[in-house]
Design an enzyme around this catalytic site. Structure first.
Site, PDB file in Angstrom:
ATOM      1  N   ASP A  65       0.836  -1.192   0.000  1.00 58.85           N
ATOM      2  CA  ASP A  65       0.000   0.000   0.000  1.00 58.85           C
ATOM      3  C   ASP A  65       0.876   1.250   0.000  1.00 58.85           C
ATOM      4  OD1 ASP A  65      -2.158   1.996   1.060  1.00 58.85           O
ATOM      5  OD2 ASP A  65      -3.285   0.131   0.746  1.00 58.85           O
ATOM      6  N   ILE A  66       0.600   2.179   0.890  1.00 61.48           N
ATOM      7  CA  ILE A  66       1.327   3.450   0.883  1.00 61.48           C
ATOM      8  C   ILE A  66       2.483   3.428   1.871  1.00 61.48           C
ATOM      9  CG2 ILE A  66      -0.065   4.602   2.673  1.00 61.48           C
ATOM     10  CD1 ILE A  66       0.024   7.110   0.755  1.00 61.48           C
ATOM     11  N   TYR A 121       6.199   5.990   3.095  1.00 64.69           N
ATOM     12  CA  TYR A 121       6.925   7.263   3.026  1.00 64.69           C
ATOM     13  C   TYR A 121       8.416   6.985   2.956  1.00 64.69           C
ATOM     14  CZ  TYR A 121       9.602  11.144   4.971  1.00 64.69           C
ATOM     15  OH  TYR A 121      10.565  12.090   5.172  1.00 64.69           O
ATOM     16  N   HIS A 122       9.123   7.775   2.150  1.00 67.93           N
ATOM     17  CA  HIS A 122      10.582   7.762   2.128  1.00 67.93           C
ATOM     18  C   HIS A 122      11.089   9.177   2.349  1.00 67.93           C
ATOM     19  CE1 HIS A 122      10.373   3.714   0.707  1.00 67.93           C
ATOM     20  NE2 HIS A 122       9.955   4.036  -0.499  1.00 67.93           N
ATOM     21  N   GLY A 182      12.040  -2.760  -2.796  1.00 67.84           N
ATOM     22  CA  GLY A 182      12.759  -3.412  -1.699  1.00 67.84           C
ATOM     23  C   GLY A 182      12.306  -3.005  -0.317  1.00 67.84           C
ATOM     24  N   PHE A 183      13.244  -2.446   0.490  1.00 71.07           N
ATOM     25  CA  PHE A 183      12.961  -2.187   1.897  1.00 71.07           C
ATOM     26  C   PHE A 183      13.322  -0.747   2.262  1.00 71.07           C
ATOM     27  CE2 PHE A 183      17.354  -3.663   1.695  1.00 71.07           C
ATOM     28  CZ  PHE A 183      18.028  -2.771   2.520  1.00 71.07           C
ATOM     29  N   ALA A 184      12.683  -0.260   3.339  1.00 71.69           N
ATOM     30  CA  ALA A 184      12.945   1.092   3.840  1.00 71.69           C
ATOM     31  C   ALA A 184      13.051   1.025   5.353  1.00 71.69           C
ATOM     32  CB  ALA A 184      11.832   2.044   3.418  1.00 71.69           C
ATOM     33  N   CYS A 197       1.271   1.782   5.285  1.00 70.18           N
ATOM     34  CA  CYS A 197       1.011   0.484   4.652  1.00 70.18           C
ATOM     35  C   CYS A 197      -0.479   0.122   4.678  1.00 70.18           C
ATOM     36  CB  CYS A 197       1.846  -0.623   5.296  1.00 70.18           C
ATOM     37  SG  CYS A 197       3.616  -0.305   5.178  1.00 70.18           S
TER      38      CYS A 197
END
Length: 237
Positions: free
Chosen positions: A91-92, A94-95, A173-175, A191
């Site tokens: 889903d959503i 933030y970065h 990938g991952f954050a 998310c």
């Protein structure tokens, strides 16, 4: 099978620029695989791991819901943030600065052909890395990513994940929140999961700042261990 990983340290970059780079590397691997199949060749497919911090951005996965972004376009501009609908799962999210984003662009046929295993190994990489800081992280059943205090009223997410795969080639990938400004998460339902908090490594350690380069090195070490891979390093500004 090629188990060498080319590692790129990309610094602080706009999301679109790195999305375009991912797409380019992703397509190149797919083209090599297509040529191998068409011409009965055995050309080696490369593997990449990109480390980056992004300028403030919200991204919505292909199965996400736009209502999970809680602010208007005008408010996004006021926050100096951008928004993208993208082609990963989930889903959503933030970065932003202070967050380590990792994009493994792998041909899983060089390792194993199991997307479930791939996701679990990415989670394990984060869990092992946080353990080196004496932070006990874990999985939450039915919720991708890495969490703290699962099953309690204090459950909070420290690492989000979302990937795309085609013909066993991965992207996105991952954050991992390290020194992230958690205020930006107030403008979304992380998310798409209501009632769950987010956290960062510096908050958990009670520090103003955690050494980002040290965290990257630990992530890389654990990634190579779990994937039984070797490094082919390339550094970019």
């Amino acid at each position: 099978m090629n188990k060498y990983i080319e590692v790129n340290y990309l610094g602080l970059k706009d999301y679109q620029e790195i999305w375009d780079l991912q797409e380019s590397l992703f397509r190149n691997i797919l083209q090599i695989k297509s040529k191998n199949k068409k011409d009965n060749l055995e050309l080696v497919t490369p593997n990449y791991l990109l480390f980056v911090e992004h300028l403030h951005v919200y991204t919505l996965g292909k199965s996400g819901h736009i209502e999970n972004l809680l602010i208007s376009e005008e408010k996004l501009k006021a926050l100096n943030a951008t928004f993208y609908k993208i082609n990963r799962g989930g889903d959503i999210t933030y970065h932003g600065p202070g967050q380590i984003v990792g994009y493994p662009i792998l041909d899983l046929e060089n390792f194993f052909t199991d997307i479930h295993k791939y996701m679990r190994l990415l989670e394990e990489m984060i869990i092992l890395t946080l353990a080196e800081y004496n932070v006990r992280a874990e999985r939450s059943k039915g919720e991708t990513g890495v969490w703290l205090d699962v099953g309690t009223p204090f459950a909070r997410k420290i690492c989000a994940m979302g990937v795309r795969a085609s013909r066993w080639v991965t992207m996105h990938g991952f954050a991992l929140n390290v020194n992230t400004d958690l205020g930006y998460f107030d403008h979304m339902i992380p998310c798409g999961i209501k009632g769950k908090a987010v956290t960062s490594l510096n908050v958990e350690l009670g520090k103003a700042m955690v050494d980002m380069e040290e965290v990257k090195m630990k992530l890389l070490k654990n990634f190579l261990f779990l994937f039984e891979a070797e490094i082919k390093e390339k550094t970019e500004a």
